[in-house]
Structures are given as structure tokens and as C-alpha cells.
Design a protein around this motif. Structure first.
Motif, PDB file in Angstrom:
ATOM      1  N   MET A  21       0.845  -1.029   0.091  1.00  0.00           N
ATOM      2  CA  MET A  21       0.088   0.073  -0.101  1.00  0.00           C
ATOM      3  C   MET A  21       0.994   1.216   0.039  1.00  0.00           C
ATOM      4  O   MET A  21       1.934   1.316   0.728  1.00  0.00           O
ATOM      5  CB  MET A  21      -0.877  -0.092   1.232  1.00  0.00           C
ATOM      6  N   ALA A  22       0.595   2.045  -0.903  1.00  0.00           N
ATOM      7  CA  ALA A  22       1.496   3.371  -0.958  1.00  0.00           C
ATOM      8  C   ALA A  22       1.091   4.369   0.236  1.00  0.00           C
ATOM      9  O   ALA A  22      -0.049   4.350   0.467  1.00  0.00           O
ATOM     10  CB  ALA A  22       1.216   4.118  -2.364  1.00  0.00           C
ATOM     11  N   ARG A  23       1.687   5.112   0.690  1.00  0.00           N
ATOM     12  CA  ARG A  23       1.619   5.995   1.687  1.00  0.00           C
ATOM     13  C   ARG A  23       1.776   7.548   1.020  1.00  0.00           C
ATOM     14  O   ARG A  23       2.875   7.645   0.357  1.00  0.00           O
ATOM     15  CB  ARG A  23       2.196   5.808   2.778  1.00  0.00           C
ATOM     16  N   GLN A  24       1.069   8.630   1.388  1.00  0.00           N
ATOM     17  CA  GLN A  24       1.396   9.891   0.988  1.00  0.00           C
ATOM     18  C   GLN A  24       1.720  10.642   2.064  1.00  0.00           C
ATOM     19  O   GLN A  24       0.696  10.704   3.101  1.00  0.00           O
ATOM     20  CB  GLN A  24      -0.173  10.219   0.353  1.00  0.00           C
ATOM     21  N   ILE A  25       2.430  11.605   2.163  1.00  0.00           N
ATOM     22  CA  ILE A  25       2.837  12.565   3.157  1.00  0.00           C
ATOM     23  C   ILE A  25       2.179  13.718   2.952  1.00  0.00           C
ATOM     24  O   ILE A  25       1.820  14.151   1.743  1.00  0.00           O
ATOM     25  CB  ILE A  25       4.438  12.535   2.971  1.00  0.00           C
ATOM     26  N   ILE A  26       1.626  13.981   4.229  1.00  0.00           N
ATOM     27  CA  ILE A  26       0.706  15.207   4.139  1.00  0.00           C
ATOM     28  C   ILE A  26       1.412  16.290   5.016  1.00  0.00           C
ATOM     29  O   ILE A  26       2.016  16.154   5.828  1.00  0.00           O
ATOM     30  CB  ILE A  26      -0.682  14.960   5.141  1.00  0.00           C
ATOM     31  N   THR A  27       1.383  17.263   4.084  1.00  0.00           N
ATOM     32  CA  THR A  27       2.141  18.832   4.603  1.00  0.00           C
ATOM     33  C   THR A  27       1.027  19.759   4.340  1.00  0.00           C
ATOM     34  O   THR A  27       0.375  19.852   3.304  1.00  0.00           O
ATOM     35  CB  THR A  27       3.474  19.093   3.992  1.00  0.00           C
ATOM     36  N   THR A  28       1.096  20.956   5.480  1.00  0.00           N
ATOM     37  CA  THR A  28       0.410  21.933   5.312  1.00  0.00           C
ATOM     38  C   THR A  28       1.177  23.218   5.823  1.00  0.00           C
ATOM     39  O   THR A  28       1.752  22.993   7.021  1.00  0.00           O
ATOM     40  CB  THR A  28      -1.153  22.083   5.923  1.00  0.00           C
ATOM     41  N   ALA A  29       0.896  24.372   5.628  1.00  0.00           N
ATOM     42  CA  ALA A  29       1.558  25.615   6.270  1.00  0.00           C
ATOM     43  C   ALA A  29       0.604  25.942   7.404  1.00  0.00           C
ATOM     44  O   ALA A  29       0.832  26.839   7.990  1.00  0.00           O
ATOM     45  CB  ALA A  29       1.621  26.858   5.201  1.00  0.00           C
ATOM     46  N   ASN A  30      -0.531  25.325   7.274  1.00  0.00           N
ATOM     47  CA  ASN A  30      -1.353  25.900   8.494  1.00  0.00           C
ATOM     48  C   ASN A  30      -1.359  25.064   9.965  1.00  0.00           C
ATOM     49  O   ASN A  30      -2.204  24.853  10.486  1.00  0.00           O
ATOM     50  CB  ASN A  30      -2.956  25.667   8.004  1.00  0.00           C
ATOM     51  N   ALA A  31      -0.168  24.289   9.866  1.00  0.00           N
ATOM     52  CA  ALA A  31       0.091  23.538  11.037  1.00  0.00           C
ATOM     53  C   ALA A  31       1.675  23.604  11.085  1.00  0.00           C
ATOM     54  O   ALA A  31       2.272  23.685  10.431  1.00  0.00           O
ATOM     55  CB  ALA A  31      -0.412  22.052  11.026  1.00  0.00           C
ATOM     56  N   PRO A  32       2.158  23.673  12.618  1.00  0.00           N
ATOM     57  CA  PRO A  32       3.537  23.494  12.771  1.00  0.00           C
ATOM     58  C   PRO A  32       4.159  22.079  12.172  1.00  0.00           C
ATOM     59  O   PRO A  32       3.579  21.395  11.894  1.00  0.00           O
ATOM     60  CB  PRO A  32       3.720  23.537  14.478  1.00  0.00           C
ATOM     61  N   SER A  33       5.537  22.174  11.805  1.00  0.00           N
ATOM     62  CA  SER A  33       6.091  21.236  11.296  1.00  0.00           C
ATOM     63  C   SER A  33       7.430  21.181  11.578  1.00  0.00           C
ATOM     64  O   SER A  33       7.976  22.198  12.341  1.00  0.00           O
ATOM     65  CB  SER A  33       6.042  21.534   9.578  1.00  0.00           C
TER      66      SER A  33
END
Length: 126
Positions: free
Chosen positions: A1-13
Motif C-alpha cells: 500500500m502506498a503512503r502519501q505524506i501530508i503537509t500544510t503551512a497551516n500547522a507546525p512542522s
């Protein structure tokens, strides 16, 4: 199963972890704290303020992964001080007023200055 990394500027990273990962019908959100991404600082000095911001951050990550709070099936909470349990519940109940997901609360073992709460989530979007 492939996984997709989720990123957003609307949360700390951080370079040390992914904000979220989508794998199949699941969206998993890392342990997220009450940092305001617009300022880079903690959203406040109370557990209610930090819980509110942590939940906003989690919601932003969920949305970036194609999910929402209604899709959340599990929430994990880490508190620095167990005495903040009532304050956590006060804010948390506003976000999940009915049919809440499963949840666990434990004591955060790491002491970071000013940090009161960390929240992680798993959502199902099948």
C-alpha cells in the motif's frame, strides 16, 4: 500500500516527522502541539488555549489529507500535568460535542518549557 505524506503551512512542522500520512482509507496525524503556525509560538499559557490550537492544527492536517473531524476514529492526548485533565476536557468537548471518537489520555514524559498538551489523531475516509 502506498503512503502519501501530508503537509500544510497551516500547522507546525518539523524535519523530524511528517505532519500526517495518508495510507489507504486512513489519515494519521502526528502528535501536534498548540503552536500557532502564524507566530511560531505557543497559542497561550493555559491547557484550554493550547488544546484549542492543537485541535486547529490537527484539523488543518486532516483537511490537507482529504479528511475532517467527522472522520476521526481515534484521538490520543498527552498532558504534561494530569491536573490539566478537566481543562483539556472543557475545550475538547467543544470540538467533539456528540458521538466522539475513541480517546486515550496519558502523561507526557518529556518536559518542554510551556508545553502542556500534544494531540494525535487517526481518521477513516473509506
Amino acid at each position: 500500500m502506498a503512503r502519501q505524506i501530508i503537509t500544510t503551512a497551516n500547522a507546525p512542522s518539523s524535519p523530524l516527522y511528517s505532519q500526517g500520512v495518508k495510507a489507504g482509507p486512513h489519515v494519521l496525524v502526528s502528535g501536534i502541539v498548540g503552536i500557532d503556525p502564524s507566530t511560531g509560538g505557543l497559542a497561550g499559557s493555559t491547557v484550554q488555549a493550547q488544546t484549542r490550537q492543537a485541535l486547529r492544527n490537527c484539523e488543518a492536517i486532516l483537511q490537507a489529507g482529504g479528511a475532517g473531524l467527522d472522520d476521526v476514529i481515534e484521538v490520543g492526548v498527552l498532558l504534561t500535568d494530569p491536573a490539566d485533565f478537566a481543562g483539556l476536557n472543557e475545550e475538547y468537548a467543544r470540538w467533539f460535542p456528540s458521538e466522539p471518537p475513541t480517546r486515550y489520555v496519558a502523561k507526557l514524559g518529556v518536559e518542554l518549557p510551556g508545553l502542556l498538551v500534544s494531540i494525535r489523531m487517526t481518521a477513516f475516509v473509506g
